[in-house]
Design a protein around this motif. Structure first.
Motif, PDB file in Angstrom:
ATOM      1  N   GLU A   1      52.338  47.770  47.322  1.00 25.42           N
ATOM      2  CA  GLU A   1      50.775  47.929  47.569  1.00 25.42           C
ATOM      3  C   GLU A   1      50.215  47.302  46.232  1.00 25.42           C
ATOM      4  O   GLU A   1      49.158  46.738  46.460  1.00 25.42           O
TER       5      GLU A   1
ATOM      6  N   ARG B   1      46.353  39.098  46.080  1.00 25.36           N
ATOM      7  CA  ARG B   1      45.353  39.048  46.695  1.00 25.36           C
ATOM      8  C   ARG B   1      43.962  38.543  45.781  1.00 25.36           C
ATOM      9  O   ARG B   1      43.394  37.606  46.096  1.00 25.36           O
ATOM     10  N   GLU B   2      43.775  39.378  44.723  1.00 24.59           N
ATOM     11  CA  GLU B   2      42.777  39.235  43.851  1.00 24.59           C
ATOM     12  C   GLU B   2      42.874  38.042  43.034  1.00 24.59           C
ATOM     13  O   GLU B   2      42.038  37.296  42.913  1.00 24.59           O
TER      14      GLU B   2
ATOM     15  N   LEU C   1      47.924  44.036  46.360  1.00 25.22           N
ATOM     16  CA  LEU C   1      46.407  43.890  45.612  1.00 25.22           C
ATOM     17  C   LEU C   1      46.159  42.849  44.784  1.00 25.22           C
ATOM     18  O   LEU C   1      45.248  42.079  44.513  1.00 25.22           O
TER      19      LEU C   1
END
Length: 74
Positions: free
Chosen positions: A13, A20-21, A17
């Motif tokens: 996870e 994606r950022e 994250l």
């Protein structure tokens, strides 16, 4: 320095994250409408996130997100 333990699921996870950022930041860094000073701050943050990502991801995955950041000082 601070450390904490994560389960395998939590590591995945965190990687998601961070990826994606970083992808969003790469898109924004190519946007000509964003001022240079803002881009410099974004580049600093990108380096920080990439450093975090390097701790959990494989070398081949990290290679996808390494970019040559401009050394522009203006």
């Amino acid at each position: 320095m601070m450390g904490f333990l994560l389960s395998d699921k939590e590591v995945k996870e965190m990687e998601y994250l961070l990826k994606r950022e970083m992808e969003e930041m790469l898109l924004n860094l190519d946007d000509d409408r964003i001022e240079r000073i803002v881009k410099r701050a974004m580049e600093e943050r990108y380096r920080l996130l990439l450093g975090m990502y390097k701790r959990t991801a494989s070398t081949s995955e990290v290679a996808k997100y390494i970019r040559i950041l401009k050394k522009d000082t203006n």
